[in-house]
Scaffold this active site. Structure first.
Site, PDB file in Angstrom:
ATOM      1  N   ARG A  17       0.828  -1.226   0.000  1.00  0.00           N
ATOM      2  CA  ARG A  17       0.000   0.000   0.000  1.00  0.00           C
ATOM      3  C   ARG A  17       0.850   1.259   0.000  1.00  0.00           C
ATOM      4  O   ARG A  17       0.604   2.190  -0.771  1.00  0.00           O
ATOM      5  CB  ARG A  17      -0.950   0.038   1.196  1.00  0.00           C
ATOM      6  N   ASN A  35      -6.086  -2.245   1.988  1.00  0.00           N
ATOM      7  CA  ASN A  35      -6.126  -3.697   2.125  1.00  0.00           C
ATOM      8  C   ASN A  35      -7.577  -4.134   2.201  1.00  0.00           C
ATOM      9  O   ASN A  35      -8.437  -3.397   2.685  1.00  0.00           O
ATOM     10  CB  ASN A  35      -5.425  -4.155   3.407  1.00  0.00           C
TER      11      ASN A  35
END
Length: 92
Positions: A17, A35
Site C-alpha cells: 500500500r 487492504n
C-alpha cells in the site's frame, strides 16, 4: 481516466500500500489504496491516461517483497476522490 484495481497475491504485510501510494503520487494520480479482508489490495486511481497505465503496470510487480498473481482492472464512471490527493484508506 479513472480505474479500479484489485490486486491479488502476496500483497499484504510487504509494504504494498505505501509503495503504491508513493508511486501514484509520483505519477500525479489522485485516489486511494487499501487492504481488503480477503488478503487482496484494492485501489482506485484517476489522472492522465499515461500515468494510469504506468501505475497499472507497476501494480503487476509491486514492491520487491510482493508476489502479485493477478490484477483486475475496471473502469470507474467518476473520479475516486476530489482534488489531486492520494490516500491510504483503512482495511475494508
Amino acid at each position: 481516466m479513472a480505474k479500479q484495481l484489485l490486486i491479488e497475491g502476496r500483497v499484504q504485510g510487504v509494504g504494498y500500500r505505501a509503495s503504491f501510494a508513493d508511486e501514484a503520487q509520483s505519477l500525479g494520480l489522485s485516489g486511494w489504496v487499501r487492504n481488503r479482508r480477503d488478503g487482496s489490495v484494492e485501489a482506485a486511481v484517476d489522472g492522465d491516461a499515461q500515468a494510469v497505465e504506468a501505475i497499472i503496470e507497476w501494480s503487476k510487480r509491486g514492491p520487491p517483497a510482493a508476489r502479485v498473481h493477478q490484477v483486475a482492472v475496471t473502469d470507474l464512471e467518476a473520479p475516486p476522490s476530489p482534488g489531486r490527493e492520494f490516500k491510504i484508506l483503512p482495511t475494508q
